[in-house]
Enzyme design. Structure first.
Site, PDB file in Angstrom:
ATOM      1  N   ARG A  37       0.817  -1.214   0.000  1.00  0.00           N
ATOM      2  CA  ARG A  37       0.000   0.000   0.000  1.00  0.00           C
ATOM      3  C   ARG A  37       0.851   1.266   0.000  1.00  0.00           C
ATOM      4  O   ARG A  37       0.423   2.305  -0.511  1.00  0.00           O
ATOM      5  CB  ARG A  37      -0.919  -0.001   1.231  1.00  0.00           C
ATOM      6  CG  ARG A  37      -1.946  -1.132   1.249  1.00  0.00           C
ATOM      7  CD  ARG A  37      -3.110  -0.838   0.325  1.00  0.00           C
ATOM      8  NE  ARG A  37      -4.085  -1.902   0.335  1.00  0.00           N
ATOM      9  CZ  ARG A  37      -5.133  -1.966   1.172  1.00  0.00           C
ATOM     10  NH1 ARG A  37      -5.296  -1.011   2.078  1.00  0.00           N
ATOM     11  NH2 ARG A  37      -5.977  -2.960   1.119  1.00  0.00           N
ATOM     12  N   ASP A 141     -16.201   9.446   8.358  1.00  0.00           N
ATOM     13  CA  ASP A 141     -15.128   8.479   8.138  1.00  0.00           C
ATOM     14  C   ASP A 141     -13.802   9.166   8.430  1.00  0.00           C
ATOM     15  O   ASP A 141     -13.705  10.404   8.342  1.00  0.00           O
ATOM     16  CB  ASP A 141     -15.151   7.958   6.695  1.00  0.00           C
ATOM     17  CG  ASP A 141     -14.410   6.639   6.542  1.00  0.00           C
ATOM     18  OD1 ASP A 141     -15.066   5.577   6.562  1.00  0.00           O
ATOM     19  OD2 ASP A 141     -13.168   6.663   6.413  1.00  0.00           O
TER      20      ASP A 141
END
Length: 274
Positions: A37, A141
């Site tokens: 990632r 979020d």
């Protein structure tokens, strides 16, 4: 670019910093995931490898500024419309019909990712309230990237597959994106009822409304350790009115231990105390 060579010690230090900032736990078995990632970010910064990136983060005091980027890269944000459909059926058949008129129904999608959860609930509320401005939805979020996508409310056709056909036809509008691909956008009328805002559930208190009628906190507790799970649930429950509901993921029911809650269905709880 050299092969990525994140050492166990650096991985452990990195994951500890991530947990302090976001509550997210990544063990040694996630070292390959972290390396993968972070690869694009290492390239963007013109660094040799992940070890050099860690030096840039820790030794040059870049951790605080870099943490939002790290969180965006490492959070999965997997969600779908009407995911775990039994929850939406309970919302539609039990929660909404019991709501008294004359008061705005308030709903919080506390890990909203790209918005599918919040918009799914909005469709049910629009149907129940017959288009009246009688409900409001907050989607939150930790990732700014996914919130930006949620606000746009634009999805590909395959992402709409779990929306009941009559709701998809009524609450989405077909169009083309910048690359000429067919996409569908949530209607403006529905989007007006939904607000998206950044929220880190690790905060000691949440700067949001106290008194929600229903909160979805689904498939996020699994990323936290037991102590953080208890803290987050306690803080969330503080924002639910007596008689209001908390929905968690079906794999997360063992984490719910708040004495103010009673279980009324699978992964669904009702707040009985103030």
């Amino acid at each position: 670019m050299h092969d990525i060579d994140l050492t166990p010690d650096l991985h452990q230090r990195f994951c500890a910093a991530l947990t302090r900032a976001s509550g997210i736990r990544l063990g040694e078995n996630k070292r390959t995931l972290v390396e993968t990632r972070l690869r694009k970010r290492v390239q963007e910064l013109g660094l040799a490898d992940t070890t050099a990136y860690m030096g840039w983060v820790f030794q040059r005091d870049n951790l605080a500024a870099e943490m939002p980027v790290i969180i965006n890269l490492l959070t999965t944000n997997k969600t779908d419309f009407f995911r775990e459909p039994a929850h939406y059926e309970y919302l539609r058949t039990r929660v909404l019909p019991a709501h008294l008129g004359g008061e705005t129904f308030t709903f919080w999608s506390a890990a909203s990712a790209t918005g599918e959860e919040a918009y799914s609930a909005a469709m049910l509320m629009a149907e129940h309230f017959h288009g009246a401005p009688a409900y409001t939805i907050l989607g939150s979020d930790i990732s700014q990237n996914v919130l930006s996508r949620a606000r746009k409310g634009v999805y590909y056709a395959n992402q709409l597959r779990d929306i009941p056909a009559h709701l998809a036809a009524k609450y989405t509008v077909p169009g083309k994106n910048a690359k000429g691909h067919e996409v569908f956008r949530i209607t403006a009328d529905l989007r007006e009822h939904v607000r998206f805002s950044p929220m880190n559930l690790m905060l000691d208190s949440y700067p949001v409304y106290r008194g929600f009628h229903a909160v979805f906190l689904r498939n996020v507790l699994i990323y936290f350790d037991e102590a953080v799970q208890r803290q987050v649930i306690g803080r969330i429950v503080n924002h639910i009115r007596p008689g209001g509901y908390l929905f968690v993921g079906h794999s997360e029911t063992m984490q719910v231990r708040d004495p103010r809650l009673i279980q009324c269905a699978s992964a669904i709880y009702r707040k009985e105390q103030g």
